[in-house]
Design a protein around this motif. Structure first.
Motif, mmCIF file in Angstrom:
data_model
loop_
_atom_site.group_PDB
_atom_site.id
_atom_site.type_symbol
_atom_site.label_atom_id
_atom_site.label_comp_id
_atom_site.label_asym_id
_atom_site.label_seq_id
_atom_site.Cartn_x
_atom_site.Cartn_y
_atom_site.Cartn_z
ATOM 1 N N ALA A 83 0.865 -1.177 0.000
ATOM 2 C CA ALA A 83 0.000 0.000 0.000
ATOM 3 C C ALA A 83 0.902 1.228 0.000
ATOM 4 O O ALA A 83 2.065 1.166 0.440
ATOM 5 C CB ALA A 83 -0.917 0.020 1.227
ATOM 6 N N VAL A 84 0.377 2.326 -0.477
ATOM 7 C CA VAL A 84 1.140 3.574 -0.555
ATOM 8 C C VAL A 84 0.315 4.695 0.045
ATOM 9 O O VAL A 84 -0.887 4.808 -0.228
ATOM 10 C CB VAL A 84 1.482 3.918 -2.024
ATOM 11 N N LYS A 85 0.958 5.517 0.853
ATOM 12 C CA LYS A 85 0.332 6.741 1.348
ATOM 13 C C LYS A 85 1.439 7.757 1.536
ATOM 14 O O LYS A 85 2.447 7.469 2.189
ATOM 15 C CB LYS A 85 -0.410 6.509 2.661
ATOM 16 N N ASP A 86 1.219 8.933 0.956
ATOM 17 C CA ASP A 86 2.228 9.989 0.969
ATOM 18 C C ASP A 86 3.525 9.413 0.398
ATOM 19 O O ASP A 86 3.520 8.837 -0.660
ATOM 20 C CB ASP A 86 2.395 10.567 2.376
ATOM 21 N N ARG A 87 4.613 9.512 1.102
ATOM 22 C CA ARG A 87 5.900 8.966 0.616
ATOM 23 C C ARG A 87 6.264 7.714 1.413
ATOM 24 O O ARG A 87 7.422 7.457 1.709
ATOM 25 C CB ARG A 87 7.009 10.010 0.732
ATOM 26 N N ARG A 88 5.239 6.931 1.756
ATOM 27 C CA ARG A 88 5.458 5.688 2.503
ATOM 28 C C ARG A 88 4.983 4.503 1.676
ATOM 29 O O ARG A 88 3.879 4.519 1.138
ATOM 30 C CB ARG A 88 4.700 5.726 3.829
ATOM 31 N N LEU A 89 5.840 3.488 1.627
ATOM 32 C CA LEU A 89 5.485 2.232 0.991
ATOM 33 C C LEU A 89 5.323 1.199 2.094
ATOM 34 O O LEU A 89 6.264 0.915 2.834
ATOM 35 C CB LEU A 89 6.582 1.788 0.008
ATOM 36 N N TYR A 90 4.107 0.681 2.237
ATOM 37 C CA TYR A 90 3.786 -0.305 3.266
ATOM 38 C C TYR A 90 3.907 -1.710 2.680
ATOM 39 O O TYR A 90 3.353 -1.981 1.621
ATOM 40 C CB TYR A 90 2.357 -0.115 3.773
ATOM 41 N N VAL A 91 4.607 -2.574 3.394
ATOM 42 C CA VAL A 91 4.662 -3.992 3.039
ATOM 43 C C VAL A 91 3.723 -4.694 4.004
ATOM 44 O O VAL A 91 4.021 -4.835 5.190
ATOM 45 C CB VAL A 91 6.098 -4.554 3.148
ATOM 46 N N ASN A 92 2.560 -5.099 3.499
ATOM 47 C CA ASN A 92 1.503 -5.630 4.353
ATOM 48 C C ASN A 92 1.477 -7.147 4.419
ATOM 49 O O ASN A 92 1.116 -7.711 5.447
ATOM 50 C CB ASN A 92 0.146 -5.127 3.872
ATOM 51 N N LEU A 93 1.792 -7.814 3.327
ATOM 52 C CA LEU A 93 1.807 -9.269 3.291
ATOM 53 C C LEU A 93 3.167 -9.727 2.790
ATOM 54 O O LEU A 93 3.753 -9.094 1.900
ATOM 55 C CB LEU A 93 0.711 -9.818 2.372
#
Length: 175
Positions: A83-93
């Protein structure tokens, strides 16, 4: 089970709490995927955990929502990994594969090398990164933090204390 994944994914997008993805992962592996046979041709409609072993997967149902929901849901799973929000890349799985993620108009190419959930080691390689800095947000799994479910209502019966470490270029970082 699929509705539970949809709900927790949307709650994560709304609130950004990784605990929602702990629920997504548990439901994905223990509820969604277990409802279909390995060959994709037989399905559970009733809850197999309540069957005391008497239910078997059926090839079809008069109310055939399970096969159509699964055939729609399974190809969507890659969309839940990041997922992406602002300048953050989330590794969720955590699952082996590659992805090209759009981060504020720039591409980030990510590779995950893992045998998770059978083996807990995950190597995350950033193959291409944007010129501007960005945050990489890793989900530390609830079971690794010794949390069965968010809120602390349940606990594990054994005394095992799982541990984890995060390395960047082979060097430990605090998480």
């Amino acid at each position: 089970a699929i509705a539970q994944v949809y709900l927790n994914h949307r709650l994560f997008l709304l609130h950004g709490k990784s605990s929602y993805y702990d629920c997504v992962e548990r439901t994905l592996y223990n509820g969604v995927i277990s409802g279909m046979s390995m060959d994709g041709g037989r399905f559970f409609y009733p809850n197999p955990l309540a069957s005391e072993g008497s239910h078997e997967r059926q090839p079809w149902f008069g109310c055939a929502c399970c096969p159509s929901n699964l055939s729609r849901f399974i190809p969507s799973v890659p969309g839940y990994v990041y997922a992406v929000k602002d300048r953050r890349l989330y590794v969720n799985l955590y699952m082996g594969g590659t992805a090209s993620v759009n981060l504020d108009g720039s591409k980030v190419d990510v590779e995950q090398v893992t045998e998770y959930p059978w083996n807990g080691e995950v190597a995350l390689n950033i193959r291409r990164a944007p010129s501007k800095p960005f945050a990489l947000c890793l989900r530390i799994l609830g079971w690794v933090r010794n949390e069965v479910t968010p809120g602390g209502l349940y606990r594990y019966a054994d005394e095992v204390k799982p541990a984890y470490s995060v390395l960047v270029n082979g060097r430990p970082v605090e998480s």
